[in-house]
Design an enzyme around this catalytic site. Structure first.
Site, PDB file in Angstrom:
ATOM      1  N   ASP A  64      35.392  23.087  50.816  1.00  0.00           N
ATOM      2  CA  ASP A  64      34.540  23.911  50.176  1.00  0.00           C
ATOM      3  C   ASP A  64      33.920  24.997  51.038  1.00  0.00           C
ATOM      4  O   ASP A  64      33.321  24.630  52.030  1.00  0.00           O
ATOM      5  CB  ASP A  64      33.265  23.253  49.275  1.00  0.00           C
ATOM      6  CG  ASP A  64      32.471  24.397  48.672  1.00  0.00           C
ATOM      7  OD1 ASP A  64      32.662  25.685  48.494  1.00  0.00           O
ATOM      8  OD2 ASP A  64      31.472  24.098  47.918  1.00  0.00           O
ATOM      9  N   SER A 138      39.109  43.647  49.931  1.00  0.00           N
ATOM     10  CA  SER A 138      39.422  44.202  48.743  1.00  0.00           C
ATOM     11  C   SER A 138      39.325  45.749  48.565  1.00  0.00           C
ATOM     12  O   SER A 138      38.274  46.173  49.286  1.00  0.00           O
ATOM     13  CB  SER A 138      38.511  43.497  47.246  1.00  0.00           C
ATOM     14  OG  SER A 138      38.773  44.375  46.422  1.00  0.00           O
ATOM     15  N   TYR A 150      30.356  42.002  44.466  1.00  0.00           N
ATOM     16  CA  TYR A 150      31.526  41.821  45.075  1.00  0.00           C
ATOM     17  C   TYR A 150      31.798  43.074  46.010  1.00  0.00           C
ATOM     18  O   TYR A 150      32.500  42.432  47.084  1.00  0.00           O
ATOM     19  CB  TYR A 150      32.591  41.590  43.987  1.00  0.00           C
ATOM     20  CG  TYR A 150      33.826  41.760  44.322  1.00  0.00           C
ATOM     21  CD1 TYR A 150      34.484  40.144  44.663  1.00  0.00           C
ATOM     22  CD2 TYR A 150      34.907  42.647  44.012  1.00  0.00           C
ATOM     23  CE1 TYR A 150      35.571  39.820  44.993  1.00  0.00           C
ATOM     24  CE2 TYR A 150      36.177  42.320  44.525  1.00  0.00           C
ATOM     25  CZ  TYR A 150      36.579  40.864  45.104  1.00  0.00           C
ATOM     26  OH  TYR A 150      37.896  40.609  45.431  1.00  0.00           O
ATOM     27  N   LYS A 154      32.674  42.511  50.045  1.00  0.00           N
ATOM     28  CA  LYS A 154      33.989  42.764  50.718  1.00  0.00           C
ATOM     29  C   LYS A 154      33.858  43.991  51.840  1.00  0.00           C
ATOM     30  O   LYS A 154      34.707  43.950  52.483  1.00  0.00           O
ATOM     31  CB  LYS A 154      34.801  43.174  49.525  1.00  0.00           C
ATOM     32  CG  LYS A 154      35.257  42.031  48.732  1.00  0.00           C
ATOM     33  CD  LYS A 154      36.005  40.867  49.547  1.00  0.00           C
ATOM     34  CE  LYS A 154      36.559  39.865  48.904  1.00  0.00           C
ATOM     35  NZ  LYS A 154      37.005  38.580  49.498  1.00  0.00           N
ATOM     36  N   GLY A 187      46.896  32.569  35.807  1.00  0.00           N
ATOM     37  CA  GLY A 187      45.532  31.851  35.977  1.00  0.00           C
ATOM     38  C   GLY A 187      44.563  32.554  37.009  1.00  0.00           C
ATOM     39  O   GLY A 187      43.714  32.078  37.254  1.00  0.00           O
TER      40      GLY A 187
END
Length: 247
Positions: A64, A138, A150, A154, A187
């Site tokens: 993890d 990203s 997010y 990033k 997915g």
């Protein structure tokens, strides 16, 4: 082009699917030995089977990336299994999509501190090999983003890449970053959006000048290049891989 990755030992965190698995495959196809980590044994077993077809050494372990102790244990195990570390790909994201404590917590724990802690854990080995690091950010980290948490974490990865590249240059460790646009795979985030929020999917797709979503291997191959001897004078850079989406 021969990349010079034969017999190099590469760690790809979060390497069981999507961009992480694509990066691991691209390196293995060039002759590199690979260690990947993931969250479940089932995902590790499936990804390991896909990597073994390349005929190089493959190591996998559960980890993890939000847990500092698990990171240290995993990196040490990977180095022992492979014999050394020549490259590190910091790939996972907590996908903190909400502007609240939970969203920011996931992003900071995985996207930022995951990069920091994995780099700490691998640094001594990378100093010995004069290796390379590739961080996965990203295009959301370039300029303003509608996904506030997010995008911010990033962006931190991009800045961290530059700072690490400068601080590690004396050890001849190169540190670079890739900033993918919208990448679709079974997915994954965009596969789920397509199935559950087609209007958002279509709106995003319409903003990509190439007229399609990206594929994981298109990111993975750039990662392999940045890890390789062919990128020996490239460090501190962030490469957008997005079909002109960010433009």
């Amino acid at each position: 082009m021969e990349l010079g990755l034969t017999n190099k030992n590469i760690i790809v965190t979060g390497g069981t699917r999507g961009i992480g698995l694509a990066a691991a495959k691209a390196c293995a196809a060039e002759g590199a030995n690979i260690s990947i980590c993931g969250r479940t044994q089932a995902s590790l077993d499936a990804a390991t089977a896909e990597l073994q077809v390349y005929g190089t050494q493959v190591h996998g372990a559960i980890c993890d990336i939000a847990d500092a102790d698990q990171i240290k244990t995993y990196i040490e195990a990977a180095a022992a299994a492979l014999g050394s570390i020549d490259g590190l790909v910091n790939n996972p994201s907590g996908f903190g999509g909400s502007d609240d404590e939970d969203g920011w917590g996931k992003g900071l724990d995985v996207d930022v501190m995951g990069v920091v802690r994995c780099t700490w854990a691998a640094k001594e080995q990378l100093q010995q090999s004069q290796g390379a690091i590739v961080n996965v950010s990203s295009i959301s980290g370039i300029g303003a983003s509608g996904n506030i948490a997010y995008g911010a974490v990033k962006a931190a990865v991009i800045q961290l890449t530059q700072s690490h590249a400068l601080s590690m240059a004396g050890d001849r460790i190169r540190v670079n970053c890739v900033a993918p646009g919208s990448i679709e795979f079974a997915g994954g985030v965009w596969d789920n959006v397509k199935n559950n929020a087609p209007d958002i999917y279509d709106q995003t797709l319409s903003g990509i000048p190439f007229g399609r979503m990206g594929e994981p291997q298109e990111v993975g191959e750039v990662v392999a290049f940045l890890l390789s001897a062919r990128a020996s004078w490239v460090t501190g850079q962030t490469i957008a891989i997005d079909g002109a989406q960010s433009l």
